[in-house]
Design a protein around this motif. Sequence first.
Motif, PDB file in Angstrom:
ATOM      1  N   ASN A 122      -3.499 -20.992  -2.693  1.00 58.72           N
ATOM      2  CA  ASN A 122      -2.991 -19.669  -2.319  1.00 58.72           C
ATOM      3  C   ASN A 122      -3.488 -18.530  -3.209  1.00 58.72           C
ATOM      4  O   ASN A 122      -3.817 -17.452  -2.725  1.00 58.72           O
ATOM      5  CB  ASN A 122      -1.457 -19.667  -2.355  1.00 58.72           C
ATOM      6  N   VAL A 123      -3.524 -18.763  -4.509  1.00 64.73           N
ATOM      7  CA  VAL A 123      -3.716 -17.676  -5.469  1.00 64.73           C
ATOM      8  C   VAL A 123      -5.121 -17.067  -5.437  1.00 64.73           C
ATOM      9  O   VAL A 123      -5.245 -15.838  -5.470  1.00 64.73           O
ATOM     10  CB  VAL A 123      -3.342 -18.148  -6.892  1.00 64.73           C
ATOM     11  N   PRO A 124      -6.225 -17.854  -5.387  1.00 63.07           N
ATOM     12  CA  PRO A 124      -7.551 -17.215  -5.403  1.00 63.07           C
ATOM     13  C   PRO A 124      -7.757 -16.209  -4.273  1.00 63.07           C
ATOM     14  O   PRO A 124      -8.347 -15.139  -4.505  1.00 63.07           O
ATOM     15  CB  PRO A 124      -8.503 -18.410  -5.271  1.00 63.07           C
ATOM     16  N   LYS A 125      -7.290 -16.517  -3.074  1.00 61.65           N
ATOM     17  CA  LYS A 125      -7.438 -15.575  -1.965  1.00 61.65           C
ATOM     18  C   LYS A 125      -6.602 -14.325  -2.207  1.00 61.65           C
ATOM     19  O   LYS A 125      -7.040 -13.198  -1.906  1.00 61.65           O
ATOM     20  CB  LYS A 125      -7.010 -16.251  -0.657  1.00 61.65           C
ATOM     21  N   MET A 126      -5.407 -14.491  -2.768  1.00 63.31           N
ATOM     22  CA  MET A 126      -4.564 -13.347  -3.086  1.00 63.31           C
ATOM     23  C   MET A 126      -5.238 -12.460  -4.131  1.00 63.31           C
ATOM     24  O   MET A 126      -5.247 -11.227  -4.003  1.00 63.31           O
ATOM     25  CB  MET A 126      -3.195 -13.811  -3.601  1.00 63.31           C
ATOM     26  N   LEU A 127      -5.840 -13.059  -5.157  1.00 64.52           N
ATOM     27  CA  LEU A 127      -6.527 -12.291  -6.190  1.00 64.52           C
ATOM     28  C   LEU A 127      -7.735 -11.554  -5.612  1.00 64.52           C
ATOM     29  O   LEU A 127      -7.995 -10.406  -5.973  1.00 64.52           O
ATOM     30  CB  LEU A 127      -6.972 -13.220  -7.320  1.00 64.52           C
ATOM     31  N   ALA A 128      -8.459 -12.228  -4.704  1.00 66.56           N
ATOM     32  CA  ALA A 128      -9.620 -11.585  -4.088  1.00 66.56           C
ATOM     33  C   ALA A 128      -9.201 -10.377  -3.255  1.00 66.56           C
ATOM     34  O   ALA A 128      -9.901  -9.351  -3.237  1.00 66.56           O
ATOM     35  CB  ALA A 128     -10.361 -12.598  -3.215  1.00 66.56           C
ATOM     36  N   ASN A 129      -8.067 -10.468  -2.594  1.00 63.45           N
ATOM     37  CA  ASN A 129      -7.592  -9.358  -1.758  1.00 63.45           C
ATOM     38  C   ASN A 129      -7.151  -8.158  -2.592  1.00 63.45           C
ATOM     39  O   ASN A 129      -7.126  -7.032  -2.088  1.00 63.45           O
ATOM     40  CB  ASN A 129      -6.450  -9.820  -0.863  1.00 63.45           C
ATOM     41  N   PHE A 130      -6.792  -8.385  -3.854  1.00 63.43           N
ATOM     42  CA  PHE A 130      -6.433  -7.269  -4.725  1.00 63.43           C
ATOM     43  C   PHE A 130      -7.632  -6.366  -5.008  1.00 63.43           C
ATOM     44  O   PHE A 130      -7.478  -5.160  -5.205  1.00 63.43           O
ATOM     45  CB  PHE A 130      -5.859  -7.776  -6.048  1.00 63.43           C
ATOM     46  N   VAL A 131      -8.825  -6.951  -5.036  1.00 68.43           N
ATOM     47  CA  VAL A 131     -10.016  -6.180  -5.415  1.00 68.43           C
ATOM     48  C   VAL A 131     -10.944  -5.886  -4.235  1.00 68.43           C
ATOM     49  O   VAL A 131     -11.892  -5.120  -4.375  1.00 68.43           O
ATOM     50  CB  VAL A 131     -10.808  -6.922  -6.513  1.00 68.43           C
ATOM     51  N   ASN A 132     -10.699  -6.489  -3.082  1.00 66.13           N
ATOM     52  CA  ASN A 132     -11.534  -6.253  -1.901  1.00 66.13           C
ATOM     53  C   ASN A 132     -10.825  -5.337  -0.912  1.00 66.13           C
ATOM     54  O   ASN A 132      -9.611  -5.467  -0.699  1.00 66.13           O
ATOM     55  CB  ASN A 132     -11.879  -7.575  -1.202  1.00 66.13           C
ATOM     56  N   GLU A 133     -11.563  -4.462  -0.310  1.00 69.59           N
ATOM     57  CA  GLU A 133     -10.988  -3.613   0.727  1.00 69.59           C
ATOM     58  C   GLU A 133     -10.765  -4.409   2.014  1.00 69.59           C
ATOM     59  O   GLU A 133      -9.780  -4.199   2.718  1.00 69.59           O
ATOM     60  CB  GLU A 133     -11.913  -2.425   1.009  1.00 69.59           C
ATOM     61  N   LYS A 134     -11.669  -5.303   2.318  1.00 71.23           N
ATOM     62  CA  LYS A 134     -11.528  -6.142   3.504  1.00 71.23           C
ATOM     63  C   LYS A 134     -10.663  -7.342   3.162  1.00 71.23           C
ATOM     64  O   LYS A 134     -11.054  -8.195   2.365  1.00 71.23           O
ATOM     65  CB  LYS A 134     -12.909  -6.599   3.991  1.00 71.23           C
ATOM     66  N   LYS A 135      -9.483  -7.414   3.758  1.00 74.87           N
ATOM     67  CA  LYS A 135      -8.520  -8.462   3.423  1.00 74.87           C
ATOM     68  C   LYS A 135      -8.355  -9.445   4.585  1.00 74.87           C
ATOM     69  O   LYS A 135      -7.249  -9.874   4.900  1.00 74.87           O
ATOM     70  CB  LYS A 135      -7.173  -7.835   3.064  1.00 74.87           C
ATOM     71  N   THR A 136      -9.461  -9.779   5.224  1.00 79.10           N
ATOM     72  CA  THR A 136      -9.397 -10.635   6.394  1.00 79.10           C
ATOM     73  C   THR A 136      -9.596 -12.099   6.020  1.00 79.10           C
ATOM     74  O   THR A 136     -10.177 -12.428   4.977  1.00 79.10           O
ATOM     75  CB  THR A 136     -10.462 -10.233   7.427  1.00 79.10           C
ATOM     76  N   ILE A 137      -9.112 -12.965   6.904  1.00 77.43           N
ATOM     77  CA  ILE A 137      -9.335 -14.401   6.785  1.00 77.43           C
ATOM     78  C   ILE A 137      -9.512 -14.946   8.190  1.00 77.43           C
ATOM     79  O   ILE A 137      -8.761 -14.599   9.103  1.00 77.43           O
ATOM     80  CB  ILE A 137      -8.168 -15.102   6.051  1.00 77.43           C
ATOM     81  N   SER A 138     -10.538 -15.754   8.401  1.00 77.26           N
ATOM     82  CA  SER A 138     -10.809 -16.308   9.719  1.00 77.26           C
ATOM     83  C   SER A 138      -9.712 -17.282  10.138  1.00 77.26           C
ATOM     84  O   SER A 138      -8.952 -17.791   9.304  1.00 77.26           O
ATOM     85  CB  SER A 138     -12.170 -17.013   9.733  1.00 77.26           C
ATOM     86  N   PHE A 139      -9.663 -17.538  11.437  1.00 78.82           N
ATOM     87  CA  PHE A 139      -8.581 -18.355  11.987  1.00 78.82           C
ATOM     88  C   PHE A 139      -8.578 -19.765  11.393  1.00 78.82           C
ATOM     89  O   PHE A 139      -7.537 -20.256  10.955  1.00 78.82           O
ATOM     90  CB  PHE A 139      -8.705 -18.424  13.522  1.00 78.82           C
ATOM     91  N   VAL A 140      -9.745 -20.412  11.377  1.00 84.73           N
ATOM     92  CA  VAL A 140      -9.797 -21.804  10.895  1.00 84.73           C
ATOM     93  C   VAL A 140      -9.434 -21.906   9.410  1.00 84.73           C
ATOM     94  O   VAL A 140      -8.595 -22.743   9.027  1.00 84.73           O
ATOM     95  CB  VAL A 140     -11.181 -22.423  11.165  1.00 84.73           C
TER      96      VAL A 140
END
Length: 310
Positions: free
Chosen positions: A76-94
Amino acid sequence: MRENQTWVTEFILLGFPISPKMQMLLFGLFSLSYAFTLLGNGVILGLIWLDSRLHTPMYFFLSHLSIVDISYASNNVPKMLANFVNEKKTISFVPCVMQTFLYMAFAHPECLVLVVMSYDRYVAICHPLQYSVIMSWRICTVQAVTSWVCGSLLALVHVVLILRLPFCGPQEVNHFFCEILSILKLACVDTRLNLLVIFAASVFILVGPLCLVLVSYTHILIAILRIQSREGRRKAFSTCSSHLCVVGLFFGSAIVMYMAPKSRHPEEQQKILSLFYSLFNPMLNPLIYSLRNAEVKGALRRVLWRQRSM
C-alpha cells in the motif's frame, strides 16, 4: 443502457485532500515510517534467523508476523508515497485489483497468525510439560501454512466477486489505495452480495479469532495468578503483554473499520483508520516486541557482540 456506458480502465486515487506543502510533509513522515517498518521487521527476522535461542515456536510465528507486516506495508505505502509527489494519481484496473487482493491476502493471515501465537502462549503457560508435544515443529508448520492458505483463499473470493461487477464511472477512489469498500462504491450495480460476504468474512476472520484470543488469555491470566513467586508471574506476564498489545492495536482498528456502522465514521476517518493498520501497526509491532521482550533484546546484544568480536 450498457451499450452507452464507458467502462472504467483506470482509477484515480484521491488520497488526502490537503495542500501541496502538507503533502510533502506527510511524504517525509510516511517515508520515515515505512523505512522504520522495513528496518524494524527486518531486524526481527534477522535476529530470529541468527540466534539459535530464538528457534522456538513463538519466534517462528513472530517471523511470519514480520513477513506479513513487511508485505502488507509494501503493498500500500509505495503507491501512496508516489501519489504525494506525482500530479497524476491514477492506477490501472488490473494493478488496482491486485492491490486489493494482496491487501486482504496479507491482512487475513495476520489475524490467524495472531490467534496461533496466543494459543502458543496458552500452551506454554497452562501446559508447560506438554508444550514440546503440542507445539511440535510439524504442528507449527501446518498452522502457519493453514493461516496463509486460508487468508489467500478468502481474499480470492472477494476479488472474484469484484471482477463480476461492472465499473462504468465515476472513476475516483476516495482513498489512498484500492481499499475494497471504496472500490465497491464505484460499481454500477447492486453490491449487497459483496458487502454481505465482507461482513461474514469479518465475523470469521476478526470476531472469531478475537474471541479465541480472549479465551486463551483468560486461561493465561488465571494460570498466572496461581503462580506463587512474583518473579514467575512477572516473567509469564512479560511473554504475553507484547503479543496482547499487538492484538489490541490490530483487531481494534480493523473491527472499527469493517464492522462499526459506517454512518458514524466519515470517509476521511476511515482513511485514517486504514492508515493506522496499513502503516503504523507494522511499524509499531517490532518496536513493541523489542522494547517489551527481554529475549529479543538479549538476542540483539548477542548478535552485536558477535559482530564486534569478528
